[in-house]
Write a protein that holds these residues in place. Structure first.
Motif, PDB file in Angstrom:
ATOM      1  N   GLU A 165      28.906  49.859  46.473  1.00 51.33           N
ATOM      2  CA  GLU A 165      27.298  50.280  46.474  1.00 51.33           C
ATOM      3  C   GLU A 165      27.059  51.592  47.044  1.00 51.33           C
ATOM      4  O   GLU A 165      26.055  52.450  46.351  1.00 51.33           O
ATOM      5  N   GLU A 166      27.412  51.848  48.366  1.00 50.69           N
ATOM      6  CA  GLU A 166      27.127  52.914  48.905  1.00 50.69           C
ATOM      7  C   GLU A 166      27.622  54.340  48.395  1.00 50.69           C
ATOM      8  O   GLU A 166      27.291  55.302  48.547  1.00 50.69           O
ATOM      9  N   ASP A 167      28.615  54.010  47.508  1.00 53.69           N
ATOM     10  CA  ASP A 167      29.177  55.305  46.795  1.00 53.69           C
ATOM     11  C   ASP A 167      28.587  55.622  45.443  1.00 53.69           C
ATOM     12  O   ASP A 167      29.101  56.220  44.605  1.00 53.69           O
ATOM     13  N   GLY A 168      27.263  55.001  45.103  1.00 52.13           N
ATOM     14  CA  GLY A 168      26.520  55.102  44.382  1.00 52.13           C
ATOM     15  C   GLY A 168      26.567  54.212  42.810  1.00 52.13           C
ATOM     16  O   GLY A 168      26.051  54.422  41.988  1.00 52.13           O
ATOM     17  N   ASN A 169      27.436  53.198  43.184  1.00 49.28           N
ATOM     18  CA  ASN A 169      27.731  52.199  42.203  1.00 49.28           C
ATOM     19  C   ASN A 169      26.688  51.079  42.345  1.00 49.28           C
ATOM     20  O   ASN A 169      25.906  50.740  43.282  1.00 49.28           O
ATOM     21  N   SER A 170      26.576  50.102  41.085  1.00 52.70           N
ATOM     22  CA  SER A 170      25.868  49.090  41.328  1.00 52.70           C
ATOM     23  C   SER A 170      26.616  47.809  41.384  1.00 52.70           C
ATOM     24  O   SER A 170      27.802  47.752  40.646  1.00 52.70           O
ATOM     25  N   ILE A 171      26.249  47.001  42.277  1.00 49.76           N
ATOM     26  CA  ILE A 171      27.036  45.819  42.538  1.00 49.76           C
ATOM     27  C   ILE A 171      26.829  44.942  41.371  1.00 49.76           C
ATOM     28  O   ILE A 171      27.677  43.834  41.295  1.00 49.76           O
ATOM     29  N   ASP A 172      26.351  45.128  40.412  1.00 50.34           N
ATOM     30  CA  ASP A 172      26.101  44.503  39.065  1.00 50.34           C
ATOM     31  C   ASP A 172      27.433  44.619  38.207  1.00 50.34           C
ATOM     32  O   ASP A 172      27.545  43.748  37.457  1.00 50.34           O
ATOM     33  N   ASP A 173      28.083  45.648  38.859  1.00 47.21           N
ATOM     34  CA  ASP A 173      29.426  45.944  37.999  1.00 47.21           C
ATOM     35  C   ASP A 173      30.551  44.869  38.331  1.00 47.21           C
ATOM     36  O   ASP A 173      31.683  44.827  37.628  1.00 47.21           O
ATOM     37  N   LEU A 174      30.148  44.151  39.526  1.00 43.03           N
ATOM     38  CA  LEU A 174      31.305  43.449  40.060  1.00 43.03           C
ATOM     39  C   LEU A 174      31.342  41.847  39.797  1.00 43.03           C
ATOM     40  O   LEU A 174      30.216  41.480  39.618  1.00 43.03           O
ATOM     41  N   SER A 175      32.243  41.473  39.688  1.00 45.89           N
ATOM     42  CA  SER A 175      32.683  39.967  39.642  1.00 45.89           C
ATOM     43  C   SER A 175      33.533  39.467  40.720  1.00 45.89           C
ATOM     44  O   SER A 175      34.350  40.183  41.362  1.00 45.89           O
ATOM     45  N   VAL A 176      33.166  38.627  41.432  1.00 46.32           N
ATOM     46  CA  VAL A 176      33.694  37.866  42.642  1.00 46.32           C
ATOM     47  C   VAL A 176      34.147  36.459  42.397  1.00 46.32           C
ATOM     48  O   VAL A 176      33.278  35.761  41.765  1.00 46.32           O
ATOM     49  N   SER A 177      35.276  36.038  42.953  1.00 49.16           N
ATOM     50  CA  SER A 177      35.558  34.399  42.927  1.00 49.16           C
ATOM     51  C   SER A 177      36.403  34.047  43.947  1.00 49.16           C
ATOM     52  O   SER A 177      36.775  35.005  44.657  1.00 49.16           O
ATOM     53  N   ALA A 178      36.901  32.977  44.286  1.00 41.16           N
ATOM     54  CA  ALA A 178      37.781  32.597  45.066  1.00 41.16           C
ATOM     55  C   ALA A 178      39.104  33.142  44.804  1.00 41.16           C
ATOM     56  O   ALA A 178      39.367  33.408  43.539  1.00 41.16           O
ATOM     57  N   PRO A 179      39.947  33.499  45.691  1.00 42.31           N
ATOM     58  CA  PRO A 179      41.460  34.080  45.376  1.00 42.31           C
ATOM     59  C   PRO A 179      42.098  33.043  44.217  1.00 42.31           C
ATOM     60  O   PRO A 179      41.863  32.027  44.122  1.00 42.31           O
ATOM     61  N   PRO A 180      43.151  33.663  43.728  1.00 40.34           N
ATOM     62  CA  PRO A 180      43.769  33.009  42.754  1.00 40.34           C
ATOM     63  C   PRO A 180      44.520  31.734  43.495  1.00 40.34           C
ATOM     64  O   PRO A 180      45.110  32.086  44.480  1.00 40.34           O
ATOM     65  N   ALA A 181      44.557  30.731  42.904  1.00 40.88           N
ATOM     66  CA  ALA A 181      45.187  29.374  43.401  1.00 40.88           C
ATOM     67  C   ALA A 181      46.785  29.419  43.306  1.00 40.88           C
ATOM     68  O   ALA A 181      47.359  30.007  42.635  1.00 40.88           O
ATOM     69  N   GLY A 182      47.311  29.064  44.502  1.00 41.58           N
ATOM     70  CA  GLY A 182      48.760  28.889  44.327  1.00 41.58           C
ATOM     71  C   GLY A 182      49.241  27.709  43.441  1.00 41.58           C
ATOM     72  O   GLY A 182      48.346  26.980  42.704  1.00 41.58           O
ATOM     73  N   PRO A 183      50.397  27.252  43.439  1.00 38.41           N
ATOM     74  CA  PRO A 183      51.009  26.472  42.342  1.00 38.41           C
ATOM     75  C   PRO A 183      50.398  24.888  42.438  1.00 38.41           C
ATOM     76  O   PRO A 183      50.434  24.242  41.656  1.00 38.41           O
ATOM     77  N   GLY A 184      50.113  24.529  43.848  1.00 34.58           N
ATOM     78  CA  GLY A 184      49.287  23.204  43.969  1.00 34.58           C
ATOM     79  C   GLY A 184      47.744  23.446  43.787  1.00 34.58           C
ATOM     80  O   GLY A 184      47.088  22.256  43.872  1.00 34.58           O
TER      81      GLY A 184
END
Length: 426
Positions: A279-298
């Motif tokens: 955001e501080e670099d002039g971008n909008s945080i609306d551009d971003l998606s966030v989620s929990a990291p990818p799950a392992g095999p289990g």
């Protein structure tokens, strides 16, 4: 690292990052000219935050707060020196993994004692996970200040321009999306320098159903089959799958944030500091998606969280005044302001309702990512184990990117690190 000298506080506006606070206090409410001295870990924005809020606090209570900063690289040694000499600040920021050693050296007051408890926020204010970290050997050592999990983060427009969609839900999707990605930038990158190798390995380990130590913290557990598979997958992201570029093995926070905000990569995992930099670099945080990291095999999506606390040293002459200052810092607005500056979430849930966190992305961090978050074991000797593991993981990754990693090397390296851990835990 630049070192600040202690100064009297007077003015302006602000927020913060990672620090320690200490103070010598006089009087119960400051009406007689009480002064407290405080120390924090150095970070951009802290001057402005403490200038503003120490002035507000003094206007409200009459307690004058003096503060200084210390670099992260010096903080642990400085704090232990203070504890051994029974000198230095009254109130101090606490890094959670330092608690066992410092507690055993009688470095922290019990914050449920009669001298301070009535002046501090109720423990009911905080999530149980935060209180679990703040409590060592049945003693409330610190008040949780700010915390934050690492989330998988991506710039949606870049991901879509590269011909893929959505965030990867598991390891297989991470590899498949990286293989299918046809953008002008890198698909995914994570930090590889400083203490990031061990943090990343811990996340892959948790995602693979493993743990760092046994449940009773008496023995290492990271060298079992889950750990071997986790570290092999981490190395293969460089060597076999081409998901991670070899140059990123040397990247620190500034490098990863610069690449993410500047368009050199489409996704990463990190705490809110990455969002703030974007955001501080002039971008909008609306551009971003966030989620929990990818799950392992289990199916585990384990991720790392860090937490800073505020504690009172037992040699303070004015515990009540020290507690008042901590209570002030944990109010919704100051807690949100400092958390926003350091790229973390406020531990006071009401802080999420302030202007600093007025975006659904922050709710996603809090509601969708935090349930998967874990932190390091609180055990005497963890610092030595962490350092050994960090060096070992980095060496394995170096061998992977230079094509020198052979069958059995990962298992051997983990067992060697486990031998060091066993000696440390004896």
């Amino acid at each position: 690292m630049r070192r600040h000298t202690r100064r009297k506080v007077l003015a302006t506006t602000g927020a913060a990052t990672a620090f320690s606070i200490s103070g010598c206090l006089g009087g119960d409410n400051g009406s007689d000219g009480t002064t407290i001295e405080t120390r924090y870990m150095d970070a951009p924005g802290l001057d402005e935050f403490f200038d503003e809020h120490t002035q507000r606090f003094e206007e409200e209570t009459g307690i004058h707060v003096e503060y200084e900063f210390v670099g992260w690289g010096e903080a642990q040694d400085t704090l232990i020196s203070d504890i051994m000499s029974r000198s230095g600040p009254d109130v101090h920021e606490i890094a959670s993994t330092w608690i066992p050693e410092q507690y055993n050296a009688d470095g922290w007051m019990d914050l449920e004692s009669d001298a301070v408890a009535e002046h501090l926020p109720s423990t009911d204010t905080f999530e149980q996970g935060a209180i679990d970290v703040a409590t060592f050997q049945d003693t409330l050592v610190g008040i949780p200040w700010f915390w934050g999990p690492r989330a998988y983060q991506q710039v949606d427009e870049r991901i879509e321009a590269g011909g893929v969609s959505g965030t990867p839900s598991d390891w297989d999707e991470l590899v498949d999306q990286a293989d299918a990605y046809d953008g002008d930038d890198q698909y995914f990158a994570i930090m590889g320098s400083d203490y990031e190798p061990i943090r990343n390995f811990a996340m892959f380990l948790w995602q693979n159903g493993g743990q760092l130590l046994t449940d009773d913290y008496s023995e290492p557990a990271f060298h079992g089959q889950e750990g071997v598979e986790a570290l092999e997958f981490y190395a293969d992201l460089y060597a076999e799958y081409g998901v991670l570029s070899s140059e990123t093995l040397e990247w620190g926070a500034a490098d990863i944030q610069g690449a993410f905000t500047g368009g050199q990569m489409a996704s990463t995992w990190g705490a809110l500091g990455t969002v703030s930099a974007y955001e501080e670099d002039g971008n909008s945080i609306d551009d971003l998606s966030v989620s929990a990291p990818p799950a392992g095999p289990g199916g585990d999506r384990g991720t790392f969280f860090g937490m800073e606390l505020l504690g009172i040293h037992p040699w303070t002459d004015e515990p009540a005044a020290a507690a008042q200052w901590i209570e002030y810092l944990l109010r919704a607005e100051p807690n949100a302001a400092v958390s926003s500056t350091v790229g973390f979430l406020p531990t006071n849930p009401e802080g999420l309702e302030t202007e600093y966190f007025d975006n659904d992305l922050y709710r996603t961090f809090d509601e969708d990512v935090f349930p998967h978050a874990r932190t390091y074991p609180q055990v005497i000797g963890w610092g030595e184990i962490e350092s050994e593991l960090n060096s070992m993981v980095f060496e394995v990754l170096q061998s992977a990117v230079t094509d020198d990693l052979e069958a059995g090397d990962v298992e051997d390296a983990l067992h060697q690190a486990a031998s060091v851990a066993e000696q440390t835990l004896e």
